[in-house]
Design a protein around this motif. Structure first.
Motif, PDB file in Angstrom:
ATOM      1  N   GLU A 133       0.845  -1.194   0.000  1.00 41.43           N
ATOM      2  CA  GLU A 133       0.000   0.000   0.000  1.00 41.43           C
ATOM      3  C   GLU A 133       0.880   1.243   0.000  1.00 41.43           C
ATOM      4  O   GLU A 133       2.066   1.186   0.279  1.00 41.43           O
ATOM      5  CB  GLU A 133      -0.915   0.004   1.232  1.00 41.43           C
ATOM      6  CG  GLU A 133      -1.860  -1.172   1.317  1.00 41.43           C
ATOM      7  CD  GLU A 133      -2.934  -1.180   0.245  1.00 41.43           C
ATOM      8  OE1 GLU A 133      -3.161  -0.127  -0.390  1.00 41.43           O
ATOM      9  OE2 GLU A 133      -3.535  -2.237   0.030  1.00 41.43           O
ATOM     10  N   SER A 134       0.264   2.389  -0.268  1.00 43.88           N
ATOM     11  CA  SER A 134       1.011   3.642  -0.263  1.00 43.88           C
ATOM     12  C   SER A 134       1.475   3.959   1.153  1.00 43.88           C
ATOM     13  O   SER A 134       0.888   3.489   2.131  1.00 43.88           O
ATOM     14  CB  SER A 134       0.134   4.785  -0.787  1.00 43.88           C
ATOM     15  OG  SER A 134      -0.885   5.080   0.153  1.00 43.88           O
ATOM     16  N   TRP A 135       2.524   4.766   1.243  1.00 42.36           N
ATOM     17  CA  TRP A 135       3.034   5.152   2.560  1.00 42.36           C
ATOM     18  C   TRP A 135       1.967   5.907   3.344  1.00 42.36           C
ATOM     19  O   TRP A 135       1.802   5.704   4.545  1.00 42.36           O
ATOM     20  CB  TRP A 135       4.299   5.998   2.426  1.00 42.36           C
ATOM     21  CG  TRP A 135       5.519   5.167   2.234  1.00 42.36           C
ATOM     22  CD1 TRP A 135       6.219   4.991   1.074  1.00 42.36           C
ATOM     23  CD2 TRP A 135       6.183   4.380   3.220  1.00 42.36           C
ATOM     24  NE1 TRP A 135       7.273   4.134   1.279  1.00 42.36           N
ATOM     25  CE2 TRP A 135       7.274   3.744   2.598  1.00 42.36           C
ATOM     26  CE3 TRP A 135       5.966   4.134   4.568  1.00 42.36           C
ATOM     27  CZ2 TRP A 135       8.146   2.900   3.259  1.00 42.36           C
ATOM     28  CZ3 TRP A 135       6.830   3.295   5.250  1.00 42.36           C
ATOM     29  CH2 TRP A 135       7.901   2.686   4.594  1.00 42.36           C
ATOM     30  N   ARG A 136       1.257   6.812   2.676  1.00 42.20           N
ATOM     31  CA  ARG A 136       0.245   7.623   3.362  1.00 42.20           C
ATOM     32  C   ARG A 136      -0.833   6.734   3.975  1.00 42.20           C
ATOM     33  O   ARG A 136      -1.143   6.853   5.162  1.00 42.20           O
ATOM     34  CB  ARG A 136      -0.391   8.619   2.394  1.00 42.20           C
ATOM     35  CG  ARG A 136      -1.492   9.451   3.066  1.00 42.20           C
ATOM     36  CD  ARG A 136      -2.122  10.413   2.114  1.00 42.20           C
ATOM     37  NE  ARG A 136      -1.104  11.383   1.714  1.00 42.20           N
ATOM     38  CZ  ARG A 136      -1.249  12.247   0.737  1.00 42.20           C
ATOM     39  NH1 ARG A 136      -2.352  12.277   0.043  1.00 42.20           N
ATOM     40  NH2 ARG A 136      -0.294  13.083   0.439  1.00 42.20           N
ATOM     41  N   LEU A 137      -1.395   5.829   3.196  1.00 37.07           N
ATOM     42  CA  LEU A 137      -2.435   4.934   3.702  1.00 37.07           C
ATOM     43  C   LEU A 137      -1.903   4.037   4.809  1.00 37.07           C
ATOM     44  O   LEU A 137      -2.550   3.857   5.853  1.00 37.07           O
ATOM     45  CB  LEU A 137      -3.006   4.075   2.566  1.00 37.07           C
ATOM     46  CG  LEU A 137      -4.072   3.065   2.986  1.00 37.07           C
ATOM     47  CD1 LEU A 137      -5.343   3.777   3.407  1.00 37.07           C
ATOM     48  CD2 LEU A 137      -4.358   2.104   1.846  1.00 37.07           C
ATOM     49  N   SER A 138      -0.707   3.491   4.610  1.00 39.99           N
ATOM     50  CA  SER A 138      -0.119   2.591   5.601  1.00 39.99           C
ATOM     51  C   SER A 138       0.102   3.297   6.933  1.00 39.99           C
ATOM     52  O   SER A 138      -0.256   2.764   7.991  1.00 39.99           O
ATOM     53  CB  SER A 138       1.211   2.024   5.093  1.00 39.99           C
ATOM     54  OG  SER A 138       1.004   1.249   3.935  1.00 39.99           O
ATOM     55  N   VAL A 139       0.682   4.491   6.900  1.00 39.10           N
ATOM     56  CA  VAL A 139       0.970   5.216   8.142  1.00 39.10           C
ATOM     57  C   VAL A 139      -0.325   5.633   8.835  1.00 39.10           C
ATOM     58  O   VAL A 139      -0.474   5.456  10.051  1.00 39.10           O
ATOM     59  CB  VAL A 139       1.886   6.433   7.871  1.00 39.10           C
ATOM     60  CG1 VAL A 139       1.980   7.342   9.084  1.00 39.10           C
ATOM     61  CG2 VAL A 139       3.271   5.963   7.443  1.00 39.10           C
ATOM     62  N   VAL A 140      -1.271   6.172   8.085  1.00 38.33           N
ATOM     63  CA  VAL A 140      -2.523   6.626   8.699  1.00 38.33           C
ATOM     64  C   VAL A 140      -3.253   5.453   9.351  1.00 38.33           C
ATOM     65  O   VAL A 140      -3.657   5.523  10.515  1.00 38.33           O
ATOM     66  CB  VAL A 140      -3.422   7.336   7.661  1.00 38.33           C
ATOM     67  CG1 VAL A 140      -4.830   7.549   8.199  1.00 38.33           C
ATOM     68  CG2 VAL A 140      -2.800   8.665   7.251  1.00 38.33           C
ATOM     69  N   LEU A 141      -3.438   4.360   8.625  1.00 38.20           N
ATOM     70  CA  LEU A 141      -4.142   3.206   9.193  1.00 38.20           C
ATOM     71  C   LEU A 141      -3.364   2.569  10.342  1.00 38.20           C
ATOM     72  O   LEU A 141      -3.954   2.155  11.339  1.00 38.20           O
ATOM     73  CB  LEU A 141      -4.417   2.163   8.115  1.00 38.20           C
ATOM     74  CG  LEU A 141      -5.537   2.482   7.136  1.00 38.20           C
ATOM     75  CD1 LEU A 141      -5.658   1.385   6.101  1.00 38.20           C
ATOM     76  CD2 LEU A 141      -6.851   2.697   7.852  1.00 38.20           C
ATOM     77  N   ALA A 142      -2.036   2.488  10.189  1.00 38.09           N
ATOM     78  CA  ALA A 142      -1.222   1.846  11.219  1.00 38.09           C
ATOM     79  C   ALA A 142      -1.228   2.641  12.524  1.00 38.09           C
ATOM     80  O   ALA A 142      -1.067   2.063  13.597  1.00 38.09           O
ATOM     81  CB  ALA A 142       0.213   1.662  10.730  1.00 38.09           C
ATOM     82  N   VAL A 143      -1.427   3.937  12.467  1.00 31.83           N
ATOM     83  CA  VAL A 143      -1.468   4.745  13.682  1.00 31.83           C
ATOM     84  C   VAL A 143      -2.898   4.857  14.224  1.00 31.83           C
ATOM     85  O   VAL A 143      -3.144   4.676  15.417  1.00 31.83           O
ATOM     86  CB  VAL A 143      -0.855   6.148  13.434  1.00 31.83           C
ATOM     87  CG1 VAL A 143      -1.095   7.080  14.603  1.00 31.83           C
ATOM     88  CG2 VAL A 143       0.633   6.022  13.133  1.00 31.83           C
ATOM     89  N   VAL A 144      -3.848   5.122  13.357  1.00 35.30           N
ATOM     90  CA  VAL A 144      -5.224   5.369  13.797  1.00 35.30           C
ATOM     91  C   VAL A 144      -5.896   4.094  14.321  1.00 35.30           C
ATOM     92  O   VAL A 144      -6.553   4.128  15.373  1.00 35.30           O
ATOM     93  CB  VAL A 144      -6.050   6.004  12.651  1.00 35.30           C
ATOM     94  CG1 VAL A 144      -7.527   6.053  12.995  1.00 35.30           C
ATOM     95  CG2 VAL A 144      -5.522   7.402  12.355  1.00 35.30           C
TER      96      VAL A 144
END
Length: 173
Positions: A133-144
């Protein structure tokens, strides 16, 4: 009559189902093993109290997960009967082993640091490493997702998790 050429018999797609040899049987084994393991885990739960949705006991969520695993395995089994066999190739095997490694990392980190950091690492490995997945999607989902899960289970429902080093930064437990 038309001037359209008659199609060659070799060009017509076949509607016959795939042959059911040993590959057909082998494709069902993982699903059956998953069901068997879930049943064994259910038996190992013993007399763990289920409780209720408002006040879940220690056996509530494990039983919910076991039921979900058995149901999804049965759905996969039925779908596999209709769709035919899935081929196993090295990239798929590497992804499956990567999934197990990500889950093992989650368990080890969860025991030592709590749910939030373990969830962030697990989801990053899964989303970026295994799914690309994209970095943006991965980071947002992984944190939220871990933060919301922590807030729901620990703060709202009062479920006891190990001490969480990230939650301790804001006074959580």
């Amino acid at each position: 009559m038309t001037d359209d050429p008659v199609p060659d018999v070799d060009d017509v797609p076949s509607t016959t189902p795939p042959a059911r040899g040993t590959g057909w049987v082998a494709s069902k084994i993982p699903l059956l093993v998953t069901i068997a393991v879930a049943i064994v885990f259910h038996g190992q739960m013993g007399d763990m109290e289920i409780g209720s949705l408002i006040e879940p006991g220690p056996g509530f969520w494990p039983r919910i997960l076991i039921i979900a695993i058995v149901l999804m395995s049965l759905v996969g089994f039925v779908a596999d009967l209709k769709e035919g066999i899935e081929t196993f190739e090295l990239p798929g095997l590497v992804r499956v082993l990567g999934g197990f490694a990500a889950l093992a990392a989650f368990v080890l980190i969860f025991e030592n640091t709590g749910m939030i950091l373990a969830g962030i690492v697990f989801l990053m490995l899964w989303l970026k490493g295994l799914n690309g997945e994209s970095w943006r999607l991965s980071v947002v989902l992984a944190v939220v997702a871990p933060l919301l899960t922590y807030l729901l289970f620990v703060e709202a429902l009062g479920v006891r998790f190990p001490e969480d080093i990230v939650a301790s930064l804001w006074g959580g437990r």
